[in-house]
Design a protein around this motif. Sequence first.
Motif, mmCIF file in Angstrom:
data_model
loop_
_atom_site.group_PDB
_atom_site.id
_atom_site.type_symbol
_atom_site.label_atom_id
_atom_site.label_comp_id
_atom_site.label_asym_id
_atom_site.label_seq_id
_atom_site.Cartn_x
_atom_site.Cartn_y
_atom_site.Cartn_z
ATOM 1 N N ARG A 223 48.392 51.795 42.610
ATOM 2 C CA ARG A 223 49.220 50.990 43.512
ATOM 3 C C ARG A 223 48.444 49.834 44.132
ATOM 4 O O ARG A 223 48.962 49.132 44.987
ATOM 5 C CB ARG A 223 49.819 51.865 44.613
ATOM 6 C CG ARG A 223 50.969 52.725 44.129
ATOM 7 C CD ARG A 223 51.775 53.327 45.272
ATOM 8 N NE ARG A 223 52.984 53.955 44.754
ATOM 9 C CZ ARG A 223 54.144 53.349 44.618
ATOM 10 N NH1 ARG A 223 54.272 52.081 44.992
ATOM 11 N NH2 ARG A 223 55.184 53.977 44.132
ATOM 12 N N LEU A 224 47.203 49.630 43.719
ATOM 13 C CA LEU A 224 46.381 48.573 44.271
ATOM 14 C C LEU A 224 46.173 47.446 43.261
ATOM 15 O O LEU A 224 46.124 47.676 42.054
ATOM 16 C CB LEU A 224 45.021 49.126 44.692
ATOM 17 C CG LEU A 224 45.014 50.148 45.829
ATOM 18 C CD1 LEU A 224 43.598 50.656 46.062
ATOM 19 C CD2 LEU A 224 45.584 49.557 47.111
ATOM 20 N N ALA A 225 46.057 46.244 43.776
ATOM 21 C CA ALA A 225 45.694 45.067 42.982
ATOM 22 C C ALA A 225 44.901 44.136 43.889
ATOM 23 O O ALA A 225 44.950 44.264 45.126
ATOM 24 C CB ALA A 225 46.936 44.367 42.437
ATOM 25 N N VAL A 226 44.161 43.212 43.293
ATOM 26 C CA VAL A 226 43.298 42.342 44.098
ATOM 27 C C VAL A 226 43.338 40.918 43.557
ATOM 28 O O VAL A 226 43.715 40.669 42.411
ATOM 29 C CB VAL A 226 41.843 42.849 44.106
ATOM 30 C CG1 VAL A 226 41.756 44.247 44.690
ATOM 31 C CG2 VAL A 226 41.228 42.815 42.705
ATOM 32 N N TRP A 245 35.200 45.067 41.222
ATOM 33 C CA TRP A 245 36.518 45.701 41.210
ATOM 34 C C TRP A 245 36.752 46.431 39.886
ATOM 35 O O TRP A 245 37.293 47.540 39.871
ATOM 36 C CB TRP A 245 37.614 44.658 41.437
ATOM 37 C CG TRP A 245 37.758 44.220 42.871
ATOM 38 C CD1 TRP A 245 37.615 42.960 43.369
ATOM 39 C CD2 TRP A 245 38.077 45.055 43.989
ATOM 40 N NE1 TRP A 245 37.827 42.948 44.724
ATOM 41 C CE2 TRP A 245 38.124 44.222 45.131
ATOM 42 C CE3 TRP A 245 38.346 46.414 44.145
ATOM 43 C CZ2 TRP A 245 38.412 44.705 46.405
ATOM 44 C CZ3 TRP A 245 38.634 46.907 45.415
ATOM 45 C CH2 TRP A 245 38.662 46.055 46.519
ATOM 46 N N LYS A 246 36.349 45.834 38.795
ATOM 47 C CA LYS A 246 36.511 46.486 37.490
ATOM 48 C C LYS A 246 35.715 47.788 37.433
ATOM 49 O O LYS A 246 36.191 48.804 36.911
ATOM 50 C CB LYS A 246 36.070 45.547 36.376
ATOM 51 C CG LYS A 246 37.052 44.427 36.068
ATOM 52 C CD LYS A 246 36.564 43.529 34.937
ATOM 53 C CE LYS A 246 36.452 44.289 33.633
ATOM 54 N NZ LYS A 246 36.031 43.421 32.510
ATOM 55 N N SER A 247 34.520 47.787 37.993
ATOM 56 C CA SER A 247 33.684 48.984 37.960
ATOM 57 C C SER A 247 34.279 50.124 38.792
ATOM 58 O O SER A 247 33.979 51.296 38.551
ATOM 59 C CB SER A 247 32.272 48.661 38.469
ATOM 60 O OG SER A 247 32.260 48.485 39.877
ATOM 61 N N ARG A 254 45.123 43.639 36.834
ATOM 62 C CA ARG A 254 45.444 43.748 38.263
ATOM 63 C C ARG A 254 44.507 42.905 39.125
ATOM 64 O O ARG A 254 44.495 43.059 40.345
ATOM 65 C CB ARG A 254 45.374 45.211 38.705
ATOM 66 C CG ARG A 254 46.392 46.131 38.028
ATOM 67 C CD ARG A 254 47.783 45.922 38.608
ATOM 68 N NE ARG A 254 48.761 46.762 37.951
ATOM 69 C CZ ARG A 254 48.989 48.042 38.269
ATOM 70 N NH1 ARG A 254 48.298 48.610 39.228
ATOM 71 N NH2 ARG A 254 49.902 48.734 37.622
ATOM 72 N N ILE A 255 43.718 42.051 38.500
ATOM 73 C CA ILE A 255 42.811 41.166 39.235
ATOM 74 C C ILE A 255 43.236 39.731 38.962
ATOM 75 O O ILE A 255 43.065 39.215 37.851
ATOM 76 C CB ILE A 255 41.344 41.375 38.816
ATOM 77 C CG1 ILE A 255 40.949 42.849 38.935
ATOM 78 C CG2 ILE A 255 40.429 40.509 39.678
ATOM 79 C CD1 ILE A 255 39.537 43.148 38.433
ATOM 80 N N ALA A 256 43.821 39.097 39.959
ATOM 81 C CA ALA A 256 44.301 37.721 39.801
ATOM 82 C C ALA A 256 43.269 36.736 40.344
ATOM 83 O O ALA A 256 42.631 36.989 41.369
ATOM 84 C CB ALA A 256 45.628 37.544 40.533
ATOM 85 N N ARG A 257 43.117 35.616 39.647
ATOM 86 C CA ARG A 257 42.197 34.573 40.079
ATOM 87 C C ARG A 257 42.996 33.444 40.711
ATOM 88 O O ARG A 257 43.890 32.883 40.079
ATOM 89 C CB ARG A 257 41.393 34.034 38.897
ATOM 90 C CG ARG A 257 40.693 35.107 38.076
ATOM 91 C CD ARG A 257 39.871 34.483 36.970
ATOM 92 N NE ARG A 257 39.377 35.470 36.022
ATOM 93 C CZ ARG A 257 38.437 35.244 35.112
ATOM 94 N NH1 ARG A 257 37.903 34.022 35.025
ATOM 95 N NH2 ARG A 257 38.046 36.181 34.284
ATOM 96 N N PHE A 291 49.486 42.009 37.552
ATOM 97 C CA PHE A 291 49.641 41.693 38.969
ATOM 98 C C PHE A 291 49.974 40.216 39.150
ATOM 99 O O PHE A 291 49.262 39.341 38.667
ATOM 100 C CB PHE A 291 48.359 42.052 39.709
ATOM 101 C CG PHE A 291 48.257 41.507 41.102
ATOM 102 C CD1 PHE A 291 49.287 41.671 42.012
ATOM 103 C CD2 PHE A 291 47.107 40.834 41.505
ATOM 104 C CE1 PHE A 291 49.184 41.172 43.304
ATOM 105 C CE2 PHE A 291 46.995 40.337 42.798
ATOM 106 C CZ PHE A 291 48.036 40.499 43.693
ATOM 107 N N ASP A 292 51.057 39.964 39.873
ATOM 108 C CA ASP A 292 51.457 38.606 40.231
ATOM 109 C C ASP A 292 51.443 38.492 41.757
ATOM 110 O O ASP A 292 52.288 39.091 42.427
ATOM 111 C CB ASP A 292 52.854 38.291 39.700
ATOM 112 C CG ASP A 292 53.337 36.899 40.102
ATOM 113 O OD1 ASP A 292 52.540 36.142 40.697
ATOM 114 O OD2 ASP A 292 54.516 36.583 39.837
#
Length: 454
Positions: A223-226, A245-247, A254-257, A291-292
Motif C-alpha cells: 500500500r506504499l509508494a514513493v 527504496w528498492k532495497s 511504485r517509485i515515481a520521479r 504509481f501515479d
Amino acid sequence: HFEHRCGDDIGQFALQRVLNRPCFFRVGNGGYDIFALHDLVNRHADGLGRHVVKGCKPAFAHLLISAGFIQIHDDVGVSGFKIRGRIVKGDVSVHANSDDTQIHGGFTDFHSFSPPCHFISKNHKQIPSAPVVPENDPSVLFNTAGMMPLIPYLMGQTHPYGTRLCDYQKCIRTNDLDVIGNTTHHTFFEMLGNWSLGDYFKEESIEWSFEFLTKHLNIPVERLAVTVFAGNDLIPFDEESFNKWKSLGIKEERIARTIEDNFWIAGETGPCGPDTEIFYFRSNEEIPEKFDPEDERWVEIWNNVFMGYHKDANGIVTELPKKNVDTGMGVERTVALLEGVKDNYESSIWKDVIDLISEIAGIPYEENKTSMRIIADHIRTAVFISADRAGIKPSNTDQGYILRRLIRRAIRHAKKLEIDINSNWEEKIAIAIMDKYKKYYSEIETNQNIALEV
C-alpha cells in the motif's frame, strides 16, 4: 511475577521486547505517565499467553495493537470504551466503537507514542513545539513547517539538544485557503518530524521512516509508494534514495520521479534540497501496479527532505558544508489512515467538533460537509493564533489580517448552515477545541480567555 514501571517513551520499547508473541490484552482505568505490566508468569496458562496491563493509556494500547504485538478479545474494556473484533496482523484497519474519549488510534496516540517516540529509540532528543508565530524570522507570518524554527541550526549553529532531534510542531499554512473544506487539507496542523543536523543522511532516514510505517504502524508494503527527485540542471537525479527504496522492497513501478514536487525549500531562500515523499493507497479498490502521484487515491503521509544545499537571494544554489535531514508527517492524515476513514474530519481528532457543529446547526454532517469542515478548521486555527504568546488580534495587516479573514469565513459558512450568529455558537466550538489541546500546549489554557474574546 513481573512488574515494570517507567516513562511512556521508554516503556514502549521495553514492552516490545517483552511481548514477543501474540497475547490477550486488558487495560485498566487511569494511568498517565507510567504503566505496570503484570502476570507475565501466566503467559503459558492457556497455551496462547495472557498478559494484563494495568494503568496503560488507551493510545499506548493502540500502538501495541497496530504493531502486531497484541490480539484483542471481544468486549475488552479500554478505559471508557470498547474495542470489538479481532485484530489481525497485516490488516491496517482497526474496527472500534468509541464513546466520548474518541482516543483509539487517534489524537493522543501521536503525542505520547509516535514517530518522536520511535526516534527516541534512535538516539534522538525530543524538543518542544515552537510558537505558531515565528519569534526571530520576520520573513514569514507563521511557522509553516516543523523545520522553520530550526533554520539557524540547519545553517550550522549548534543545537543545545544535539544533532538528532524530533518533535511535533504547530504549523499554519494559508496559501491554499480555497481548498480548505476538502477531506485532507487544514490551515492549522501538527507536523511530526525528525532531524539530523550534520549527522545521518538519506539511508538512515529512509530506513527508519519505512520501519516506523511497516513495523510500528503495520502498514502493508504493497500500500506504499514513493517519489524521488528526478534531477535538473543544478542538482542530479537522487539515485541514492531511489536505490534505498528498492532495497527495502518498494517496486520500481511504485517509485515515481518528479522535479518540482521533490525539491523542497521553506520560502524563496534558505536551506533546500531534494526530498522523497511517501504515499499510502487509501482506496478499497485494486491497487494499481504503477504509481501515479496525480491519482488522488494515493495520499501523501510523510516527506523526507535532504537539505544538502542553500539557495540565496540571487537564486544561486550551493552545497551546505553539513548535510541535514528534515522529515514531516502530518498528524491529521496519519490518524485518519490508521482509523480507516477517508475523510480526516471523521477521525477522532475532529469527530467531536463536527458533531458539535452539527448539533448547533441542527442538521447532519453528511449533507453539509464543506461548510462544517471550514468552520471546524478555521475556528481551530483562530484559537491557536489568538492564544499564541505573540498576542495577535484581528487587524488589516499581517497575522491579524489572516486571523480576521479566518473568523469572517467561518461566520459566512455558519450563516450558510443557518446558525444564529448572534448566539455563542463560536465560543462553544472554541472551548471544545481548547479542551482537546490544552493538555499538550500550555498557552491554550493560559490564554483561553484572550482567545475567547477574539
